[in-house]
Design a protein around this motif. Sequence first.
Motif, mmCIF file in Angstrom:
data_model
loop_
_atom_site.group_PDB
_atom_site.id
_atom_site.type_symbol
_atom_site.label_atom_id
_atom_site.label_comp_id
_atom_site.label_asym_id
_atom_site.label_seq_id
_atom_site.Cartn_x
_atom_site.Cartn_y
_atom_site.Cartn_z
ATOM 1 N N LYS A 45 75.459 89.167 52.661
ATOM 2 C CA LYS A 45 76.212 88.002 52.634
ATOM 3 C C LYS A 45 75.824 86.672 51.670
ATOM 4 C CE LYS A 45 73.815 85.706 56.281
ATOM 5 N NZ LYS A 45 73.733 84.941 57.745
ATOM 6 N N ASP A 46 74.544 86.744 51.247
ATOM 7 C CA ASP A 46 74.333 85.735 50.168
ATOM 8 C C ASP A 46 73.954 86.284 48.926
ATOM 9 O OD1 ASP A 46 72.113 87.217 50.903
ATOM 10 O OD2 ASP A 46 70.743 85.561 51.100
ATOM 11 N N PHE A 47 74.454 87.589 48.610
ATOM 12 C CA PHE A 47 74.104 87.828 47.301
ATOM 13 C C PHE A 47 75.207 87.554 46.526
ATOM 14 C CE2 PHE A 47 74.354 91.501 43.933
ATOM 15 C CZ PHE A 47 72.868 91.438 43.557
ATOM 16 N N GLY A 48 74.649 87.493 44.977
ATOM 17 C CA GLY A 48 75.768 86.956 44.087
ATOM 18 C C GLY A 48 75.928 85.263 44.005
ATOM 19 N N LYS A 49 75.482 84.606 45.094
ATOM 20 C CA LYS A 49 75.639 83.247 45.328
ATOM 21 C C LYS A 49 74.568 82.679 44.201
ATOM 22 C CE LYS A 49 77.018 82.516 49.881
ATOM 23 N NZ LYS A 49 76.667 81.948 51.300
ATOM 24 N N GLN A 50 74.958 81.335 43.659
ATOM 25 C CA GLN A 50 74.068 80.551 42.861
ATOM 26 C C GLN A 50 72.809 80.296 43.432
ATOM 27 O OE1 GLN A 50 75.957 77.920 40.475
ATOM 28 N NE2 GLN A 50 74.225 77.072 39.227
ATOM 29 N N MET A 51 71.556 80.374 42.865
ATOM 30 C CA MET A 51 70.450 80.117 43.572
ATOM 31 C C MET A 51 70.268 78.864 44.044
ATOM 32 S SD MET A 51 67.590 82.516 41.524
ATOM 33 C CE MET A 51 66.264 82.006 42.525
ATOM 34 N N THR A 116 73.226 73.055 43.724
ATOM 35 C CA THR A 116 74.547 73.056 43.677
ATOM 36 C C THR A 116 75.341 73.114 45.051
ATOM 37 O OG1 THR A 116 74.541 75.569 44.318
ATOM 38 C CG2 THR A 116 74.785 74.777 41.692
ATOM 39 N N ASP A 117 74.791 72.984 46.131
ATOM 40 C CA ASP A 117 75.074 72.628 47.366
ATOM 41 C C ASP A 117 75.040 70.895 47.703
ATOM 42 O OD1 ASP A 117 75.899 75.157 48.012
ATOM 43 O OD2 ASP A 117 74.374 75.587 49.807
ATOM 44 N N ASP A 121 71.723 64.830 45.534
ATOM 45 C CA ASP A 121 70.120 64.476 46.202
ATOM 46 C C ASP A 121 69.146 65.002 45.035
ATOM 47 O OD1 ASP A 121 71.598 63.774 48.596
ATOM 48 O OD2 ASP A 121 71.126 65.813 49.594
ATOM 49 N N LYS A 122 69.093 63.852 44.247
ATOM 50 C CA LYS A 122 68.146 64.119 43.235
ATOM 51 C C LYS A 122 67.318 62.764 43.000
ATOM 52 C CE LYS A 122 71.691 63.291 39.791
ATOM 53 N NZ LYS A 122 72.610 63.916 38.847
ATOM 54 N N PHE A 187 70.842 57.984 48.112
ATOM 55 C CA PHE A 187 70.820 59.126 48.294
ATOM 56 C C PHE A 187 69.496 59.838 48.838
ATOM 57 C CE2 PHE A 187 74.107 58.505 45.085
ATOM 58 C CZ PHE A 187 75.231 59.114 45.669
ATOM 59 N N TRP A 188 69.550 61.124 49.507
ATOM 60 C CA TRP A 188 68.355 61.867 49.692
ATOM 61 C C TRP A 188 67.958 62.402 48.589
ATOM 62 C CZ3 TRP A 188 68.464 64.902 55.205
ATOM 63 C CH2 TRP A 188 68.674 63.877 56.436
ATOM 64 N N VAL A 189 66.530 62.995 48.538
ATOM 65 C CA VAL A 189 66.552 63.685 47.369
ATOM 66 C C VAL A 189 65.884 65.351 47.832
ATOM 67 C CG1 VAL A 189 63.749 63.004 47.750
ATOM 68 C CG2 VAL A 189 64.817 63.610 45.440
ATOM 69 N N LEU A 190 66.126 66.252 46.715
ATOM 70 C CA LEU A 190 65.966 67.580 47.071
ATOM 71 C C LEU A 190 65.397 67.980 45.946
ATOM 72 C CD1 LEU A 190 68.481 70.147 48.552
ATOM 73 C CD2 LEU A 190 67.422 70.623 46.391
ATOM 74 N N ILE A 191 64.181 68.981 46.046
ATOM 75 C CA ILE A 191 63.481 69.411 44.974
ATOM 76 C C ILE A 191 63.770 70.804 44.862
ATOM 77 C CG2 ILE A 191 61.294 70.103 44.078
ATOM 78 C CD1 ILE A 191 60.276 67.360 44.516
ATOM 79 N N SER A 192 64.186 71.666 44.166
ATOM 80 C CA SER A 192 64.861 72.893 43.950
ATOM 81 C C SER A 192 64.052 73.960 42.858
ATOM 82 C CB SER A 192 66.323 73.273 43.527
ATOM 83 O OG SER A 192 66.453 72.486 42.399
#
Length: 202
Positions: A45-51, A116-117, A121-122, A187-192
């Motif tokens: 279900k998650d194959f091919g999605k952007q990381m 991308t989601d 949040d940066k 905004f919140w912050v997210l580290i990817s």
Amino acid sequence: MISVKKGRHCQRMKAELRRRYKPSLFQHIGMQSSLKGKVQKLKDKDFGKQMLHRAHVNPPAELKTSLKAYQKFKIQKAYIGEDIFWATSPVKGDFILITFTPPIELDGFLIRSGNTDHPSDKFYNSVADILPSIPLDKEYSSLFNKTDNGFYSVTDFDKNGLANVSLKEPIGKINSIRIRVLATSDFWVLISEVGLNCIFVE
């Protein structure tokens, strides 16, 4: 004496050790399974999605932060590439500190916030600092802004939430990398992604 554990205990222990990569690293192809009666799923279900996060092999480090993590999204997981780090809105003075014992030599590093989601949040109004194990010579210290406690500011986070540092000058070993928040964010912050380019000396 042999200790006998229940199946539920073993399943829990395996789940703690097993890494789950999303999207999956490999994908089954084909219309039929070699096992009689088995339905072969053509795509996870998650194959091919952007990381949503990117993994790197980083050296061991101690991580501290004043940011409040949301649920299971801890800073340690982002550092080892297992998951994202996600925290509530940063305020001025918040920090993330990555400390190396022993100190290491780097020729650069990058820290990517947002994905991308959650593109908003940066890190805004934030900088990345380094703490050399030996104070920099005047020749090199003039390249960076000295801050406090021996730290030098090496880059700002850009409009895309990325801090990408190239340390072309021979500044020696580094004790710590620090992220500093200079202004409160809405905004919140997210580290990817956290990626360190280490120099290996044989």
